[in-house]
Design a protein around this motif. Structure first.
Motif, PDB file in Angstrom:
ATOM      1  N   GLU A 128      -0.524   5.093  -0.736  1.00 25.21           N
ATOM      2  CA  GLU A 128      -0.699   5.916   0.465  1.00 25.21           C
ATOM      3  C   GLU A 128       0.334   7.042   0.593  1.00 25.21           C
ATOM      4  OE1 GLU A 128      -3.175   5.847   2.552  1.00 25.21           O
ATOM      5  OE2 GLU A 128      -4.138   4.039   1.826  1.00 25.21           O
ATOM      6  N   VAL A 129       1.531   6.833   0.067  1.00 24.32           N
ATOM      7  CA  VAL A 129       2.618   7.806   0.262  1.00 24.32           C
ATOM      8  C   VAL A 129       3.034   8.480  -1.044  1.00 24.32           C
ATOM      9  CG1 VAL A 129       4.991   8.124   1.090  1.00 24.32           C
ATOM     10  CG2 VAL A 129       3.453   6.534   2.275  1.00 24.32           C
ATOM     11  N   LEU A 130       3.461   7.697  -2.018  1.00 24.69           N
ATOM     12  CA  LEU A 130       4.029   8.266  -3.240  1.00 24.69           C
ATOM     13  C   LEU A 130       2.995   8.934  -4.126  1.00 24.69           C
ATOM     14  CD1 LEU A 130       6.645   5.522  -4.164  1.00 24.69           C
ATOM     15  CD2 LEU A 130       6.917   7.551  -2.715  1.00 24.69           C
ATOM     16  N   GLN A 131       1.752   8.471  -4.093  1.00 20.93           N
ATOM     17  CA  GLN A 131       0.708   9.080  -4.911  1.00 20.93           C
ATOM     18  C   GLN A 131      -0.078  10.148  -4.148  1.00 20.93           C
ATOM     19  OE1 GLN A 131      -1.556   5.709  -6.381  1.00 20.93           O
ATOM     20  NE2 GLN A 131      -0.017   5.244  -7.926  1.00 20.93           N
ATOM     21  N   ASN A 132       0.361  10.481  -2.944  1.00 19.10           N
ATOM     22  CA  ASN A 132      -0.317  11.493  -2.137  1.00 19.10           C
ATOM     23  C   ASN A 132       0.167  12.873  -2.566  1.00 19.10           C
ATOM     24  OD1 ASN A 132      -0.689  13.326   0.270  1.00 19.10           O
ATOM     25  ND2 ASN A 132      -1.762  11.511   0.973  1.00 19.10           N
ATOM     26  N   SER A 133      -0.747  13.797  -2.747  1.00 19.55           N
ATOM     27  CA  SER A 133      -0.383  15.138  -3.214  1.00 19.55           C
ATOM     28  C   SER A 133      -0.059  16.098  -2.067  1.00 19.55           C
ATOM     29  CB  SER A 133      -1.509  15.726  -4.069  1.00 19.55           C
ATOM     30  OG  SER A 133      -2.690  15.826  -3.297  1.00 19.55           O
ATOM     31  N   GLY A 134       0.007  15.594  -0.856  1.00 16.70           N
ATOM     32  CA  GLY A 134       0.323  16.451   0.282  1.00 16.70           C
ATOM     33  C   GLY A 134       1.624  16.050   0.943  1.00 16.70           C
ATOM     34  N   VAL A 135       1.700  16.331   2.246  1.00 15.97           N
ATOM     35  CA  VAL A 135       2.887  16.000   3.035  1.00 15.97           C
ATOM     36  C   VAL A 135       2.587  14.751   3.861  1.00 15.97           C
ATOM     37  CG1 VAL A 135       4.520  16.836   4.760  1.00 15.97           C
ATOM     38  CG2 VAL A 135       3.525  18.446   3.133  1.00 15.97           C
ATOM     39  N   VAL A 136       3.500  13.773   3.781  1.00 10.60           N
ATOM     40  CA  VAL A 136       3.316  12.500   4.468  1.00 10.60           C
ATOM     41  C   VAL A 136       4.565  12.198   5.290  1.00 10.60           C
ATOM     42  CG1 VAL A 136       2.851  10.028   4.227  1.00 10.60           C
ATOM     43  CG2 VAL A 136       1.907  11.642   2.553  1.00 10.60           C
ATOM     44  N   LEU A 137       4.369  11.879   6.556  1.00 10.08           N
ATOM     45  CA  LEU A 137       5.455  11.443   7.422  1.00 10.08           C
ATOM     46  C   LEU A 137       5.370   9.927   7.546  1.00 10.08           C
ATOM     47  CD1 LEU A 137       7.785  12.146   9.402  1.00 10.08           C
ATOM     48  CD2 LEU A 137       6.047  12.161  11.208  1.00 10.08           C
ATOM     49  N   VAL A 138       6.464   9.242   7.173  1.00 12.27           N
ATOM     50  CA  VAL A 138       6.516   7.784   7.269  1.00 12.27           C
ATOM     51  C   VAL A 138       7.433   7.413   8.428  1.00 12.27           C
ATOM     52  CG1 VAL A 138       7.054   5.622   6.099  1.00 12.27           C
ATOM     53  CG2 VAL A 138       6.189   7.574   4.770  1.00 12.27           C
ATOM     54  N   ASP A 139       6.891   6.646   9.355  1.00 11.85           N
ATOM     55  CA  ASP A 139       7.644   6.144  10.502  1.00 11.85           C
ATOM     56  C   ASP A 139       8.022   4.690  10.197  1.00 11.85           C
ATOM     57  OD1 ASP A 139       8.692   5.452  12.961  1.00 11.85           O
ATOM     58  OD2 ASP A 139       6.772   5.511  14.014  1.00 11.85           O
ATOM     59  N   PHE A 140       9.304   4.470   9.869  1.00 10.75           N
ATOM     60  CA  PHE A 140       9.812   3.114   9.680  1.00 10.75           C
ATOM     61  C   PHE A 140      10.208   2.619  11.065  1.00 10.75           C
ATOM     62  CE2 PHE A 140      10.439   5.015   5.519  1.00 10.75           C
ATOM     63  CZ  PHE A 140      10.073   3.984   4.649  1.00 10.75           C
ATOM     64  N   TRP A 141       9.590   1.538  11.529  1.00 15.69           N
ATOM     65  CA  TRP A 141       9.756   1.102  12.902  1.00 15.69           C
ATOM     66  C   TRP A 141       9.652  -0.417  12.987  1.00 15.69           C
ATOM     67  CZ3 TRP A 141       6.155  -0.911  16.593  1.00 15.69           C
ATOM     68  CH2 TRP A 141       4.954  -1.317  16.024  1.00 15.69           C
TER      69      TRP A 141
ATOM     70  N   SER B 229       0.810  -1.224   0.000  1.00 12.00           N
ATOM     71  CA  SER B 229       0.000   0.000   0.000  1.00 12.00           C
ATOM     72  C   SER B 229       0.842   1.273   0.000  1.00 12.00           C
ATOM     73  CB  SER B 229      -0.951   0.009   1.205  1.00 12.00           C
ATOM     74  OG  SER B 229      -0.234   0.077   2.419  1.00 12.00           O
ATOM     75  N   PHE B 230       2.155   1.158   0.074  1.00  9.94           N
ATOM     76  CA  PHE B 230       3.046   2.311   0.204  1.00  9.94           C
ATOM     77  C   PHE B 230       2.914   3.292  -0.970  1.00  9.94           C
ATOM     78  CE2 PHE B 230       7.090   4.569  -0.097  1.00  9.94           C
ATOM     79  CZ  PHE B 230       7.275   4.986   1.210  1.00  9.94           C
ATOM     80  N   VAL B 231       2.921   2.760  -2.185  1.00  8.82           N
ATOM     81  CA  VAL B 231       2.850   3.642  -3.364  1.00  8.82           C
ATOM     82  C   VAL B 231       1.576   4.472  -3.333  1.00  8.82           C
ATOM     83  CG1 VAL B 231       2.644   3.702  -5.884  1.00  8.82           C
ATOM     84  CG2 VAL B 231       4.363   2.234  -4.805  1.00  8.82           C
TER      85      VAL B 231
END
Length: 104
Positions: free
Chosen positions: A13-26, A9-11
């Motif tokens: 939810e994150v790469l195709q989002n037109s805003g600012v996204v913070l990804v927490d790799f944990w 779902s990364f592409v």
């Protein structure tokens, strides 16, 4: 609100989002990652226009490998699908908010 994402779902939810996204790799076994949980929740509440997502590197290895995630926690800020900043290690809420605001 923090959303859980995966390799699949990364592409969307994150790469195709037109805003600012913070990804927490944990990972759940990572002590500093667990300490960051309330900080990430607080940041998400403080910045309603910021999309915040978490990706468990133990369960999802493709995306962390693609982005060269070598230490945890790693926070990556994306703007319009492009990485604009990276922060490694624990951070308090104030410092994290300043970092995000300086890049978004």
């Amino acid at each position: 609100m923090v959303k859980i994402v995966s390799d699949s779902s990364f592409v969307e939810e994150v790469l195709q989002n037109s805003g600012v996204v913070l990804v927490d790799f944990w990972a759940p076994w990572c002590g500093p990652c667990v300490q960051m949980l309330p900080v990430i929740d607080a940041v998400s509440s403080s910045l309603p226009d910021l999309k915040v997502v978490k990706l468990d590197v133990q369960e999802n290895q493709e995306i962390p490998s693609e982005y060269g995630i070598m230490a945890l926690p790693t926070l990556v800020l994306f703007k319009n699908g492009v990485e604009v900043g990276r922060h490694v290690g624990f951070s308090d809420e104030r410092s994290l908010l300043e970092w995000i605001k300086s890049l978004s």
